[in-house]
Scaffold this active site. Structure first.
Site, PDB file in Angstrom:
ATOM      1  N   SER A  99       0.827  -1.207   0.000  1.00  0.00           N
ATOM      2  CA  SER A  99       0.000   0.000   0.000  1.00  0.00           C
ATOM      3  C   SER A  99       0.861   1.258   0.000  1.00  0.00           C
ATOM      4  O   SER A  99       0.473   2.272  -0.584  1.00  0.00           O
ATOM      5  CB  SER A  99      -0.966   0.002   1.184  1.00  0.00           C
ATOM      6  OG  SER A  99      -0.270  -0.101   2.403  1.00  0.00           O
ATOM      7  N   GLU A 100       2.040   1.210   0.638  1.00  0.00           N
ATOM      8  CA  GLU A 100       2.929   2.366   0.592  1.00  0.00           C
ATOM      9  C   GLU A 100       4.393   1.937   0.645  1.00  0.00           C
ATOM     10  O   GLU A 100       4.751   0.980   1.331  1.00  0.00           O
ATOM     11  CB  GLU A 100       2.682   3.325   1.763  1.00  0.00           C
ATOM     12  CG  GLU A 100       2.040   4.628   1.375  1.00  0.00           C
ATOM     13  CD  GLU A 100       0.538   4.577   1.507  1.00  0.00           C
ATOM     14  OE1 GLU A 100      -0.134   5.480   0.970  1.00  0.00           O
ATOM     15  OE2 GLU A 100       0.035   3.638   2.130  1.00  0.00           O
ATOM     16  N   THR A 101       5.199   2.688  -0.091  1.00  0.00           N
ATOM     17  CA  THR A 101       6.654   2.644   0.041  1.00  0.00           C
ATOM     18  C   THR A 101       7.101   4.028   0.475  1.00  0.00           C
ATOM     19  O   THR A 101       6.752   5.024  -0.161  1.00  0.00           O
ATOM     20  CB  THR A 101       7.337   2.262  -1.284  1.00  0.00           C
ATOM     21  OG1 THR A 101       6.943   0.938  -1.659  1.00  0.00           O
ATOM     22  CG2 THR A 101       8.850   2.312  -1.145  1.00  0.00           C
TER      23      THR A 101
END
Length: 269
Positions: free
Chosen positions: A46-48
């Site tokens: 979902s996020e880096t």
């Protein structure tokens, strides 16, 4: 070829395979935006998070940015918590607080004595709006009134009970038409103060397992409704996560644990 360290940490949990996994890539200097976006797509989380050191005379320690598979976002809680965990536990950050600068302004993360990490996030304002037809088409029978969060491009729907939140099954094809806007659904909790889920298919995330940033909205809403500043929250996705939240004027404390999963290197041309 250049090599960069990459860490993966499960945030808002004390055990792996739960909470919300985030990738963390520490940098000395920014990579090209398109390259960071490609790394986020490759990671498929979902996020880096990417961060670089601040200037010696800056009022922050690092500058942080976050990319979903669908694009860059202005605020992210779980990847900020994961980044702080990496700094504290892998990169020898020897202070109890790390200060980040972000597109949403200053953010802090403080290491507590009980192994919890507490985010210092903004209190995000919201406004009452008529529920958009797209939300009604996606979810069916829902309230006619919703809330909109202009500084985080999210809608929020308050449902009657925890079961309604758990049983919600939105049509992602319809919800995707919101584009870069997401949807928070929330209700009073049975064994905590409130529960929530979060959907953002237009940004490449059908359902986010645990979303720290939405608690910048949920905390002031439930604090006012329940008449107390300190709250226990449960994001009731399949992976799930527990958060300790506290309203502090124009700021919100959002605390969680973290579980380390892996570290390695990415090779870039």
């Amino acid at each position: 070829m250049t090599s960069h360290a990459l860490y993966q940490v499960d945030a808002f949990t004390n055990r792996v395979f739960s909470g919300n996994p985030a990738a963390v890539v520490p940098l000395i200097a920014w990579l090209d935006d398109a390259l960071m976006q490609s790394i986020a797509v490759e990671n498929n989380l979902s996020e880096t998070a990417f961060f670089v050191p601040g200037a010696a005379d800056a009022d922050h320690d690092f500058h942080i940015r976050w990319f979903t598979p669908g694009g860059e976002v202005r605020l992210c809680g779980h990847a900020t918590l994961a980044s702080a965990w990496v700094l504290f536990n892998r990169l020898d950050w020897n202070k109890d607080t790390v200060r980040f600068h972000s597109a949403s302004g200053p953010l802090g993360v403080t290491r507590k004595n009980d192994d919890w990490l507490e985010l210092d996030f903004p209190n995000l304002a919201f406004e009452t709006v008529e529920t958009p037809d797209l939300l009604k088409q996606s979810l069916g029978s829902i309230p006619d009134t919703a809330f909109f969060v202009p500084n985080d491009t999210n809608y929020m729907l308050v449902l009657e009970c925890e079961a309604e939140v758990k049983n919600a099954n939105p049509d992602m094809r319809v919800l995707k038409a919101l584009g870069n806007q997401g949807l928070i659904i929330t209700a009073p909790g049975q064994s905590c103060d409130f529960v929530s889920r979060y959907f953002a298919p237009g940004m490449g995330i059908d359902e986010d397992p645990v979303t720290g940033s939405i608690h910048s909205v949920l905390t002031p809403y439930w604090s006012e409704r329940l008449g107390k500043p300190a709250l226990i929250a449960h994001q009731v996705s399949a992976r799930g996560g527990i958060l300790k939240c506290e309203l502090r004027g124009d700021r919100v404390g959002i605390a969680g644990q973290a579980a380390f999963y892996m570290e390695g290197f990415i090779q870039l041309p």
